[in-house]
Design a protein around this motif. Structure first.
Motif, PDB file in Angstrom:
ATOM      1  N   MET A 122       0.823  -1.210   0.000  1.00 21.90           N
ATOM      2  CA  MET A 122       0.000   0.000   0.000  1.00 21.90           C
ATOM      3  C   MET A 122       0.863   1.268   0.000  1.00 21.90           C
ATOM      4  SD  MET A 122      -2.683   1.527  -0.288  1.00 21.90           S
ATOM      5  CE  MET A 122      -3.709   0.081  -0.459  1.00 21.90           C
ATOM      6  N   HIS A 139       2.160   1.723  -3.245  1.00 23.59           N
ATOM      7  CA  HIS A 139       1.093   2.223  -4.107  1.00 23.59           C
ATOM      8  C   HIS A 139       1.008   3.743  -4.070  1.00 23.59           C
ATOM      9  CE1 HIS A 139      -1.035  -1.482  -5.173  1.00 23.59           C
ATOM     10  NE2 HIS A 139      -1.715  -0.689  -5.984  1.00 23.59           N
ATOM     11  N   ARG A 183      -8.183  12.892   0.178  1.00 22.80           N
ATOM     12  CA  ARG A 183      -8.479  12.296  -1.132  1.00 22.80           C
ATOM     13  C   ARG A 183      -8.625  10.783  -1.064  1.00 22.80           C
ATOM     14  NH1 ARG A 183      -6.482  16.113  -5.758  1.00 22.80           N
ATOM     15  NH2 ARG A 183      -6.489  17.989  -4.527  1.00 22.80           N
ATOM     16  N   PHE A 184      -8.238  10.218   0.086  1.00 18.38           N
ATOM     17  CA  PHE A 184      -8.323   8.764   0.203  1.00 18.38           C
ATOM     18  C   PHE A 184      -9.535   8.342   1.020  1.00 18.38           C
ATOM     19  CE2 PHE A 184      -3.945   9.778  -0.671  1.00 18.38           C
ATOM     20  CZ  PHE A 184      -3.600   8.839  -1.614  1.00 18.38           C
ATOM     21  N   THR A 200     -12.555   7.726   0.384  1.00 19.71           N
ATOM     22  CA  THR A 200     -13.464   6.690  -0.097  1.00 19.71           C
ATOM     23  C   THR A 200     -12.793   5.334  -0.273  1.00 19.71           C
ATOM     24  OG1 THR A 200     -13.013   7.473  -2.302  1.00 19.71           O
ATOM     25  CG2 THR A 200     -15.015   8.274  -1.265  1.00 19.71           C
ATOM     26  N   TYR A 201     -11.483   5.268  -0.025  1.00 20.76           N
ATOM     27  CA  TYR A 201     -10.816   3.979  -0.201  1.00 20.76           C
ATOM     28  C   TYR A 201     -10.531   3.336   1.151  1.00 20.76           C
ATOM     29  CZ  TYR A 201     -10.123   5.863  -4.796  1.00 20.76           C
ATOM     30  OH  TYR A 201     -10.341   6.405  -6.021  1.00 20.76           O
ATOM     31  N   ALA A 202     -10.550   2.027   1.160  1.00 19.24           N
ATOM     32  CA  ALA A 202     -10.307   1.318   2.414  1.00 19.24           C
ATOM     33  C   ALA A 202      -8.809   1.108   2.592  1.00 19.24           C
ATOM     34  CB  ALA A 202     -11.050  -0.012   2.415  1.00 19.24           C
ATOM     35  N   VAL A 203      -8.079   2.164   2.947  1.00 17.69           N
ATOM     36  CA  VAL A 203      -6.650   2.052   3.171  1.00 17.69           C
ATOM     37  C   VAL A 203      -6.403   2.060   4.672  1.00 17.69           C
ATOM     38  CG1 VAL A 203      -4.413   3.085   2.691  1.00 17.69           C
ATOM     39  CG2 VAL A 203      -6.297   3.423   1.088  1.00 17.69           C
TER      40      VAL A 203
END
Lengths: 271, 519
Positions: free
Chosen positions: B1, B4, B89-90, B92-95
């Motif tokens: 991640m 990424h 900005r993250f 909405t992501y499952a980080v």
């Protein structure tokens, strides 16, 4: 729901006989670079009608309405408002027009009250008239509480409403509204429809663009379908839609439906 | 991640470059600038390491502290400089949050500032190379210092985000930040000869900084070289504690912003009609009232107003004996006169309001000039009169006033014509004034230069007359300058409004189309 207050009536008597349309577009052409946005649109909007202009995205609705209101010069063709040539005598004809364009900014560092006042004063109204009408419009648009808020801090729906108020303040004879209901909440939309119906009933003419077919079918008495810069059909709503709903008729005219088969993986049962 | 996020950052950089050739130019300039600064830092540190031993630690602490402060403060002022991998900005992501934090922290090092920081930090740490133990400690301290800088910067922006996103705060910050930036060079230039750097003061400042999170990491190397284990330990504790606090603060701020994304804040309110109630209820009055409101409320105009007091300062800084101050009035008048040359471009697409109204071009022109003159005329009068007193030229004050007012009126005339013919991309309201607009075309540049030349040419009568009057001290000539300045300038202004108005009548829809076509 606040009752719509008395709005200024459209000034002047309605033209004798319906012979002179409120808006006549004749052979309008407009090209941007290599793309032809509007390819010879001719339309008659009868005085006293509630006219809907529908079409898919990129059909040329905004371009057409811009040319009909003096915001965009046509490459060819003429625009007549109540029989007078817009592009020949712009200052005189613009007095008859109320305009709500789509996709443009407002002078949003003014408060809502200031913005409506500004629009009224630009149209040459005197101070007392502007003050009275501004107050009426703020009430009608349910913007009283936000009258002294900067427009830049308004929500999208409130911005639409204040822009509509600006278009109404000088009591135009023809209202040209580009996507007036976009982002407007249902209650406000109903209020606005009441205002517009009252305006039409008192002799004014409204032309709205929209891609919500249902709304147009319920609200308008006339409709024109445009796509790729051409008029595909025009007339009263009943004439255009025939036996089917306006939406079905629209899809039939414009085409372009795709089936949902390609997204089989989207079905939740597949895993 | 983590990898990424780093790849994302690199991809963003690459795509940014692909978008426009100017981005490449900006990158090259950045690399050159960064390289020069790096050479200075590394060279300086190398020099320091062979210079007087007692200097090493204080200078290392000072340089390191500046580095940290720069990281903490600059992104706040120049907001939007790099929000490409902002935590929000993250949303909405499952980080996983840890991965997100590490990834964002490392991504902060990708790019010119990051590379410069690491190299500079290593250079500062390497000052103690004479002593192996000191070198190791210095390197550890330097890397920790870089961490304090980068992580602190991230923490500061994340914590400040909800505040900075308030429109008003951002606008004030942006304007406030530009003025010192513009002046720094001049002030340094002015002071360079006159200030003697006192080593004692330097030493004391470094001593104090060494006990703060800013300076502590950079002092460890020196302490170890001096075998002052107690000091070194204390500074290590400060450093580690600061890092821990920063990480905790940042983590909680990110956690908050992830579940509670910052949103625009309560709205600006203004009671009453403001200028619309005070100026005559005519179209000209309305245009003037709208422009005046913008002069005060729109940061782009407010910025040019804020720069006005800077003019005498700049002239004074450029010329130490002060006799050039006599030019303050005319120069201010020139700038203020030209200030409305991009008025239609500043309106942006809101200009449609004027097009849709039954408004003749000259009304638009006149209203804007009246608004600008409401500020410009008093300013020109005050600056000119004050400069006459300061430079002991009160006797020829009419000549100075003639020049200033003539230039001001001529400037309004030229700007009225130019802004009706040419629009070019400018900052839209709400955008950071730091972002420079790309795509200002050659035509825009040429129109500016041509406008300036025309303006200078048209001002010649009163300027020549005035200069002669001032040189000879002739009172009749001085009064003649005032008459010519007001008369000729006034006539030009009338012509400018009429001609600019006609141009606007013809060009208005085309101008709006060009504005709408800007990216």
């Amino acid at each position: 729901m606040p009752t719509p207050p008395d709005l200024p009536d459209p000034t002047g008597p309605v033209d004798a006989g319906a012979a002179v349309p409120a808006l006549r577009l004749d052979g309008l052409w407009r090209r941007f670079g290599r793309k032809i946005a509007v390819a010879g649109i001719s339309l008659d909007v009868p005085a006293g009608s509630f006219y809907g202009l529908v079409g898919p995205n990129g059909a040329g609705k905004t371009t057409t309405l811009s040319m009909a209101t003096g915001l965009l010069e046509p490459d060819a063709g003429t625009v007549h408002v109540h029989g007078r040539d817009l592009w020949a005598e712009p200052v005189a004809v613009k007095r008859l027009l109320g305009v709500l364009p789509d996709g443009v900014r407002l002078f949003d560092r003014l408060t809502g009250e200031q913005l409506i006042t500004y629009a009224g004063l630009l149209h040459g109204l005197d101070r007392d008239t502007v003050a009275a009408r501004t107050a009426d419009l703020l009430t009608a648009m349910d913007l009283r509480a936000d009258a002294s808020t900067l427009v830049v801090d308004y929500s999208a729906g409130m911005t639409k409403k204040v822009a509509l108020a600006c278009a109404l303040v000088h009591a135009p004879r023809l209202l040209v509204l580009d996507e007036p209901f976009e982002a407007v909440d249902p209650v406000s939309a109903a209020n606005i429809r009441d205002i517009l119906h009252g305006y039409v009933a008192s002799g004014g003419t409204v032309i709205v663009s929209s891609h919500v077919m249902d709304l147009v079918q319920r609200m308008c008495d006339h409709v024109a379908v445009v796509a790729q810069g051409h008029v595909l059909a025009a007339g009263t709503v009943d004439e255009v839609r025939g036996e089917s709903s306006l939406e079905d008729r629209f899809v039939e005219l414009v085409g372009g439906r795709v089936t949902g088969e390609e997204l089989a993986w989207l079905r939740t049962s597949s895993d | 991640m983590v990898a990424h996020i780093l790849r994302l950052k690199l991809a963003l950089l690459r795509n940014g470059l692909r978008r426009s050739a100017w981005q490449v130019v900006a990158l090259v300039l950045g690399v050159v600038y960064g390289g020069v600064v790096l050479l200075l830092v590394v060279g300086g540190m190398a020099g320091l390491s062979v210079a007087d031993e007692s200097l090493r630690q204080p200078v290392a602490v000072l340089v390191g502290s500046v580095l940290v402060v720069a990281w903490w403060v600059v992104p706040l002022l120049a907001f939007g400089l790099d929000s490409t991998v902002d935590p929000s900005r993250f949303v909405t992501y499952a980080v996983p949050r840890r991965d997100l934090l590490v990834g964002i922290a490392l991504a902060g090092l990708v790019g010119i500032p990051g590379v410069m920081t690491v190299v500079s930090a290593v250079a500062v740490g390497g000052v103690q190379w004479h002593d192996p133990l000191g070198l190791v400690a210095g390197m550890v301290g330097a890397l920790a210092g870089a961490g304090v800088a980068v992580l602190g910067s991230r923490a500061a922006t994340t914590v400040a985000l909800p505040i900075v996103q308030r429109r008003r705060v951002r606008e004030v910050l942006a304007v406030a930040a530009l003025i010192p930036l513009a002046l720094v060079g001049l002030v340094v230039n002015r002071l360079a000869g006159s200030v003697h750097v006192d080593m004692d003061v330097l030493d004391r400042v470094a001593h104090v900084l060494g006990w703060t999170p800013l300076g502590a990491p950079w002092a460890i190397g020196g302490d170890v070289t001096a075998r002052a284990w107690g000091l070194a330990g204390a500074r290590l504790v400060i450093t580690v504690a600061s890092l821990a606090v920063i990480v905790i603060v940042w983590e909680s701020a990110v956690a908050r912003s992830l579940v509670n994304p910052p949103h625009s804040e309560p709205a600006g309110r203004r009671a009453g009609l403001g200028w619309f109630g005070r100026l005559p209820a005519t179209p000209v009055g309305a245009v003037a009232a709208r422009s005046l409101t913008y002069w005060i409320r729109d940061p782009r105009y407010a910025l040019s107003v804020a720069f006005v007091p800077v003019v005498p300062l700049v002239i004074w800084l450029l010329d130490r004996d002060g006799s050039n101050l006599v030019a303050v009035g005319p120069v201010t008048a020139f700038l203020m006169g030209w200030s409305i040359s991009a008025d239609v471009a500043y309106d942006g697409s809101a200009f449609w309001t004027h097009l849709a109204a039954p408004l003749r071009g000259w009304v638009d022109r006149a209203g804007r000039v009246i608004a600008a003159a409401t500020l410009g005329v008093p300013t020109a009068l005050v600056f000119t009169t004050a400069s006459a007193f300061v430079t002991h030229r009160v006797a020829v004050l009419p000549a100075l006033l003639g020049i200033s007012l003539g230039v001001l009126l001529t400037g309004y005339a030229a700007a009225s014509v130019v802004s009706a013919l040419v629009v070019y991309p400018v900052q839209q309201p709400g955008e950071s004034p730091f972002q420079t607009k790309q795509g200002a075309s050659a035509a825009a540049m040429i129109s500016q230069i041509a406008g300036w030349l025309a303006l200078v040419g048209l001002c010649l009568p009163e300027v020549v007359l005035g200069v002669v009057a001032i040189r000879t001290g002739s009172l009749p000539l001085a009064w003649a300058t005032l008459v010519v300045g007001l008369g000729f300038g006034g006539a030009l202004l009338a012509a400018g409004i009429v001609y600019g108005g006609r141009a606007l009548d013809r060009q208005g829809p085309a101008l709006l189309q060009r504005i709408l076509a800007f990216p």
